[in-house]
Design a protein around this motif. Structure first.
Motif, PDB file in Angstrom:
ATOM      1  N   ASN A 398       0.812  -1.228   0.000  1.00 44.86           N
ATOM      2  CA  ASN A 398       0.000   0.000   0.000  1.00 44.86           C
ATOM      3  C   ASN A 398       0.840   1.269   0.000  1.00 44.86           C
ATOM      4  N   ASP A 399       2.100   1.191  -0.399  1.00 40.85           N
ATOM      5  CA  ASP A 399       2.956   2.363  -0.483  1.00 40.85           C
ATOM      6  C   ASP A 399       2.806   2.989  -1.871  1.00 40.85           C
ATOM      7  N   VAL A 400       2.167   4.151  -1.923  1.00 40.53           N
ATOM      8  CA  VAL A 400       1.895   4.807  -3.206  1.00 40.53           C
ATOM      9  C   VAL A 400       3.181   5.102  -3.970  1.00 40.53           C
ATOM     10  N   GLU A 401       4.258   5.388  -3.248  1.00 39.52           N
ATOM     11  CA  GLU A 401       5.506   5.820  -3.879  1.00 39.52           C
ATOM     12  C   GLU A 401       6.293   4.672  -4.498  1.00 39.52           C
ATOM     13  N   THR A 402       6.091   3.439  -4.017  1.00 35.86           N
ATOM     14  CA  THR A 402       6.963   2.345  -4.477  1.00 35.86           C
ATOM     15  C   THR A 402       6.238   1.096  -4.953  1.00 35.86           C
ATOM     16  N   CYS A 403       4.941   0.950  -4.697  1.00 34.31           N
ATOM     17  CA  CYS A 403       4.255  -0.310  -4.978  1.00 34.31           C
ATOM     18  C   CYS A 403       4.214  -0.606  -6.477  1.00 34.31           C
ATOM     19  N   GLY A 404       4.086  -1.884  -6.781  1.00 32.70           N
ATOM     20  CA  GLY A 404       3.864  -2.313  -8.159  1.00 32.70           C
ATOM     21  C   GLY A 404       2.443  -2.795  -8.327  1.00 32.70           C
ATOM     22  N   VAL A 405       1.967  -2.811  -9.568  1.00 33.97           N
ATOM     23  CA  VAL A 405       0.604  -3.261  -9.871  1.00 33.97           C
ATOM     24  C   VAL A 405       0.627  -4.740 -10.221  1.00 33.97           C
ATOM     25  N   VAL A 406      -0.296  -5.524  -9.660  1.00 32.69           N
ATOM     26  CA  VAL A 406      -0.378  -6.953  -9.964  1.00 32.69           C
ATOM     27  C   VAL A 406      -1.642  -7.309 -10.743  1.00 32.69           C
ATOM     28  N   GLU A 407      -2.654  -6.408 -10.742  1.00 31.69           N
ATOM     29  CA  GLU A 407      -3.898  -6.700 -11.463  1.00 31.69           C
ATOM     30  C   GLU A 407      -4.589  -5.392 -11.805  1.00 31.69           C
ATOM     31  N   ILE A 408      -5.163  -5.335 -13.009  1.00 33.83           N
ATOM     32  CA  ILE A 408      -5.962  -4.186 -13.443  1.00 33.83           C
ATOM     33  C   ILE A 408      -7.323  -4.697 -13.869  1.00 33.83           C
ATOM     34  N   GLY A 409      -8.364  -4.048 -13.369  1.00 38.68           N
ATOM     35  CA  GLY A 409      -9.722  -4.366 -13.795  1.00 38.68           C
ATOM     36  C   GLY A 409     -10.474  -3.087 -14.110  1.00 38.68           C
ATOM     37  N   ALA A 410     -11.323  -3.116 -15.139  1.00 34.43           N
ATOM     38  CA  ALA A 410     -12.080  -1.921 -15.515  1.00 34.43           C
ATOM     39  C   ALA A 410     -13.408  -2.324 -16.125  1.00 34.43           C
ATOM     40  N   ALA A 411     -14.386  -1.435 -15.995  1.00 36.24           N
ATOM     41  CA  ALA A 411     -15.717  -1.660 -16.576  1.00 36.24           C
ATOM     42  C   ALA A 411     -16.184  -0.377 -17.243  1.00 36.24           C
ATOM     43  N   ARG A 412     -16.604  -0.471 -18.511  1.00 36.09           N
ATOM     44  CA  ARG A 412     -17.149   0.684 -19.208  1.00 36.09           C
ATOM     45  C   ARG A 412     -18.662   0.705 -19.016  1.00 36.09           C
ATOM     46  N   VAL A 413     -19.184   1.865 -18.617  1.00 37.40           N
ATOM     47  CA  VAL A 413     -20.615   2.018 -18.392  1.00 37.40           C
ATOM     48  C   VAL A 413     -21.166   3.038 -19.383  1.00 37.40           C
ATOM     49  N   ILE A 414     -22.249   2.658 -20.067  1.00 37.83           N
ATOM     50  CA  ILE A 414     -22.926   3.554 -21.000  1.00 37.83           C
ATOM     51  C   ILE A 414     -24.406   3.585 -20.623  1.00 37.83           C
ATOM     52  N   ASP A 415     -24.906   4.780 -20.336  1.00 38.49           N
ATOM     53  CA  ASP A 415     -26.308   4.958 -19.933  1.00 38.49           C
ATOM     54  C   ASP A 415     -26.688   4.043 -18.773  1.00 38.49           C
ATOM     55  N   GLY A 416     -25.796   3.931 -17.802  1.00 36.09           N
ATOM     56  CA  GLY A 416     -26.107   3.196 -16.582  1.00 36.09           C
ATOM     57  C   GLY A 416     -25.882   1.707 -16.640  1.00 36.09           C
ATOM     58  N   THR A 424      -6.642  -7.821 -16.668  1.00 32.51           N
ATOM     59  CA  THR A 424      -5.339  -8.435 -16.915  1.00 32.51           C
ATOM     60  C   THR A 424      -4.566  -8.544 -15.622  1.00 32.51           C
ATOM     61  N   MET A 425      -3.763  -9.601 -15.528  1.00 34.01           N
ATOM     62  CA  MET A 425      -2.776  -9.694 -14.459  1.00 34.01           C
ATOM     63  C   MET A 425      -1.515  -8.971 -14.918  1.00 34.01           C
ATOM     64  N   VAL A 426      -0.697  -8.535 -13.950  1.00 34.22           N
ATOM     65  CA  VAL A 426       0.498  -7.770 -14.252  1.00 34.22           C
ATOM     66  C   VAL A 426       1.653  -8.307 -13.417  1.00 34.22           C
ATOM     67  N   ASN A 427       2.809  -8.481 -14.045  1.00 35.98           N
ATOM     68  CA  ASN A 427       4.012  -8.857 -13.300  1.00 35.98           C
ATOM     69  C   ASN A 427       4.703  -7.596 -12.811  1.00 35.98           C
ATOM     70  N   PRO A 428       4.747  -7.385 -11.504  1.00 34.80           N
ATOM     71  CA  PRO A 428       5.334  -6.133 -10.992  1.00 34.80           C
ATOM     72  C   PRO A 428       6.861  -6.172 -10.896  1.00 34.80           C
ATOM     73  N   TYR A 429       7.442  -7.359 -11.075  1.00 37.13           N
ATOM     74  CA  TYR A 429       8.886  -7.519 -10.948  1.00 37.13           C
ATOM     75  C   TYR A 429       9.405  -6.996  -9.604  1.00 37.13           C
ATOM     76  N   LYS A 430       8.600  -7.247  -8.587  1.00 37.46           N
ATOM     77  CA  LYS A 430       9.006  -7.004  -7.203  1.00 37.46           C
ATOM     78  C   LYS A 430       8.130  -7.883  -6.322  1.00 37.46           C
ATOM     79  N   PRO A 431       8.594  -8.224  -5.121  1.00 40.98           N
ATOM     80  CA  PRO A 431       7.834  -9.152  -4.279  1.00 40.98           C
ATOM     81  C   PRO A 431       6.487  -8.567  -3.834  1.00 40.98           C
TER      82      PRO A 431
END
Length: 783
Positions: A398-416, A424-431
């Motif tokens: 949870n360190d904003v300055e140093t953390c890496g991303v391991v997963e991204i999720g998104a949803a597009r909403v149109i008219d509700g 996608t999963m992401v390799n952060p190349y850090k533990p």
């Protein structure tokens, strides 16, 4: 008042009948909103002590002399399972009696646990000259413990006293001394904020950078910050930065981010605001705030044509309401019913204001008519985005300055409705930290085959397109993480919106995404998995916008509260709670200088109706009417802020030059955080100096009516005099090498009552204290 409430809770301090009434009202106000204040946290925490005491095997407490009786009882209960209780404190530095702190808590500790104190007998900060002088001020106080304290460091400087006729001469000498012998590690200490603010003005006028550490810099003062932002618009009316800075002051945080997301960088700021206001529902309270921003910016542009001097411009700025644009009904929306839930009421073509007064006269129910008018004017208030993308990141920690991303999720909403998804999963190349794995369940092995962020982000960016990106608590986590990893070019053109700000503006309940979802009955799926959280957020945003629309319905026609109050006054005293609430809000407006509701009633009434005087009495009376309609000078309404500003104003040839000079001086005043600043003169109250140290210290105002103060000095209130000695001791021992104490014969036009503490330390004789005709020379402590 709050200090007395605290002492009442902790020390059974007696309250006057009026104070007791206000205290009961204050407690009821907190309870109604499910809120607690700092004192409540302490009182309520004590009841929980037994539940958590076994979590720890040792209890260590610093600054123990500042503990009050309730806190001490809490600490004893926390230590009960093991009795491993270690306390560090100094009875001679107990300076917070107003919080219930009592140095005798150290003696209670000694008796309760049958221990002998370990005396730290060597002062390693101060010079011998400073420390021995400071010890003499405490010699007059009773002692809890026998201590022989010493300091061995020698200084080339003896403790000095400077005496002056008044605060002007005192500040003049301080400026000269700081210029003649500059010290990058210097501080000026004082008892009361007023003295610090005066010195701040004098230092800034002299071009000496200063900082109100643990206090308020000029720009942090709400009124001054507003004036400075307005003056920047006056000086640079077409500057987008100046206009945006002003908008940040007057618009609420949740609405501001919506406005900033809608701005067109190719169009002038005010043109973009106008276009946004024209696109939004006209009756929506936030739309009215946009138009108010436009009109106010135009008025600020015109001020130099109407006023040729800076004081006149400042007075004109302060003649209007200062700070964020407010809607009283919006602020109290959780106590109001939704007009959509009220039964239909017949309304005719009568203008809304007069209709409310007529409803009161004819007994039709002024509040019922008001709700019907609100509903009629509240059609099509929905401002939810037509399309947007909600997203969520899961990370390595949870360190904003140093953390890496391991997963991204998104949803597009149109008219509700959710129209598309991205995952996608992401390799952060850090533990991945063990704590993060506990939250989202992913391990290093799970993400090892995944592509890196640099490969994934272009696909995510293409998915987002031109839609607004929505995240919960995004401004503090997901958005800065994205900006750090994607870079400026990667996020260029993206518009962001944080639902946390909207949620907090709508409710005082916990505002985590899961808590909000549960209140709305939304299934969170697999919480803390990016795609599930993005889908949940899409539904949460939709429900939050419904609540926002309901709040807007409740806040429509707030400008008619004065007419509503007159209508309710005509109905009599027996009101339902909601009617009483809006009456209490509206009656002040009806009696105020900008309402014509009473004038309308006076012209409309017939002989069989209540007299105008009778209505005024029901609203609060002629005395309140006179008070509210009296045109108070800004110097009276905002006395402290105006005094600080006027101390910085010079009469230069042109208004533009005067504004520029003021803005430059304000820039010299700074207060970023709790730590002192080198290269600036630190201005601090004596209470705020604990734990700090400086090479050179000036303690200003060592006079009886300042330290200990007029009431303790004239009424011989011993406990307050003893605490004032401890306070002065704390201030003196902030100095390592050089210490100067100052006093004046008159401060802000009033006698200062002598300098008893200086006499007790042997720094002044009684004859010198009574000499008020000349500035005394420096007096050194000779060994």
């Amino acid at each position: 008042m709050l200090n007395r409430f605290g002492r009442h809770r902790f020390q059974q301090y007696p309250l006057t009948p009026d104070e007791a009434r206000v205290y009961r009202e204050y407690q009821a106000w907190l309870a109604h909103r499910n809120m607690v204040d700092f004192d409540d946290l302490i009182v309520k925490a004590e009841k929980l002590a037994d539940r958590v005491a076994e979590r720890w095997d040792y209890l260590l407490v610093d600054e123990f002399q500042d503990v009050n009786a309730v806190q001490y009882d809490l600490l004893k209960r926390l230590a009960a399972p093991h009795a491993n209780f270690f306390a560090v404190g100094d009875d001679e530095q107990s300076i917070f009696a107003w919080t219930g702190a009592d140095p005798y808590v150290l003696e209670r500790f000694r008796r309760d646990y049958d221990v002998e104190p370990i005396i730290l007998d060597k002062n390693c900060r101060c010079s011998r000259q400073i420390f021995e002088t400071a010890r003499r001020v405490l010699a007059q106080n009773p002692r809890l413990f026998q201590k022989q304290l010493t300091a061995d460091t020698e200084s080339p400087y003896d403790v000095a006293v400077q005496s002056f006729r008044n605060e002007h001469d005192e500040a003049t000498w301080l400026i000269a001394d700081l210029r003649t012998d500059p010290d990058p590690d210097a501080a000026i200490l004082y008892r009361k904020h007023r003295l610090g603010e005066y010195l701040e003005g004098r230092l800034l006028r002299a071009g000496i950078p200063c900082r109100l550490a643990r206090g308020r810099s000029l720009i942090e003062d709400t009124v001054i910050g507003y004036v400075i932002a307005a003056l920047r618009v006056v000086r640079m009316p077409d500057d987008a930065g100046a206009l945006q800075a002003f908008a940040r002051i007057v618009l609420s945080p949740h609405f501001l981010q919506e406005v900033e997301a809608a701005l067109d960088e190719t169009t002038p700021f005010l043109s973009s605001i106008r276009a946004l206001a024209q696109r939004r529902p006209g009756q929506h309270p936030d739309t009215k705030k946009l138009w108010r921003l436009v009109y106010q910016a135009e008025n600020l542009r015109a001020l130099p044509r109407a006023h040729g001097t800076l004081p006149a411009v400042i007075d004109e700025i302060l003649s209007q309401a200062v700070g964020p644009y407010r809607n009283k009904l919006e602020e109290r929306h959780d106590e109001l019913s939704d007009p959509a839930d009220w039964p239909e009421a017949e309304i005719d073509d009568t203008p809304p204001g007069p209709a409310l007064i007529k409803a009161g006269i004819h007994g039709r129910g002024a509040l019922t008519v008001f709700k019907a008018l609100q509903r009629a004017h509240a059609r099509d208030l929905d401002t939810a985005l037509a399309r947007y993308v909600t997203f969520d990141f899961e990370t390595t920690d949870n360190d904003v300055e140093t953390c890496g991303v391991v997963e991204i999720g998104a949803a597009r909403v149109i008219d509700g409705e959710i129209a598309d998804r991205f995952h996608t999963m992401v390799n952060p190349y850090k533990p991945i930290s063990p704590r993060a794995t506990e939250v989202h369940g992913y391990t290093d092995a799970d993400v090892a085959p995944a592509p890196p962020f640099a490969e994934v982000f272009p696909r995510f960016r293409a998915f987002v397109g031109n839609d607004v990106l929505i995240a919960h608590n995004g401004q503090h986590f997901d958005i800065p993480v994205m900006k750090r990893l994607a870079g400026e070019d990667g996020v260029k053109g993206l518009a962001f919106y944080d639902t946390l700000l909207l949620a907090r503006s709508l409710s005082r309940d916990r505002a985590t995404q899961e808590d909000i979802a549960h209140r709305f009955g939304i299934d969170c799926g697999r919480a803390h998995h990016a795609l599930d959280d993005a889908v949940t957020l899409a539904q949460v945003y939709r429900e939050l916008e419904k609540q926002r629309t309901a709040r807007a319905r409740k806040a429509v026609l707030a400008d008619l509260l004065d007419y509503l109050a007159v209508g309710l006054a005509l109905e009599g005293e027996n009101r339902i709670p909601e009617a009483q609430l809006v009456f209490d809000i509206g009656r002040f407006r009806a009696l105020g200088p900008y309402s014509d509701a009473l004038e309308f009633y006076g012209a409309f009434r017939t002989p069989d109706m209540p007299t105008l005087d009778h209505v005024i009495e029901r609203l609060g009376g002629h005395k309140l009417l006179a008070q509210l309609r009296a045109q108070r000078d800004p110097a009276q309404r905002y006395a402290s802020a105006v005094a600080r500003l006027r101390a910085l104003v010079d009469e230069k040839p042109s208004l533009a030059d005067n504004i520029d000079a003021l803005l430059e001086r304000v820039a010299l005043s700074k207060s970023d955080d709790a730590e002192p600043a080198h290269s600036r003169i630190n201005l601090l109250t004596l209470h705020s100096t604990k734990g700090l140290e400086f090479s050179r210290v000036y303690i200003v105002g060592v006079e009886d009516f300042e330290i200990p103060g007029y009431q303790p000095a004239t009424n011989h209130i011993q406990d307050e005099i003893e605490e004032a000695r401890r306070l002065l001791y704390v201030g003196m021992t902030r100095a390592r090498q050089r210490l100067t104490l100052t006093r004046v014969a008159q401060r802000f036009g009033r006698e200062t009552g002598g300098s008893t503490f200086l006499e007790e330390m042997g720094l002044l004789t009684r004859g010198q204290i009574s000499d008020k005709d000349i500035a005394l020379p420096v007096l050194n402590v000779k060994e």
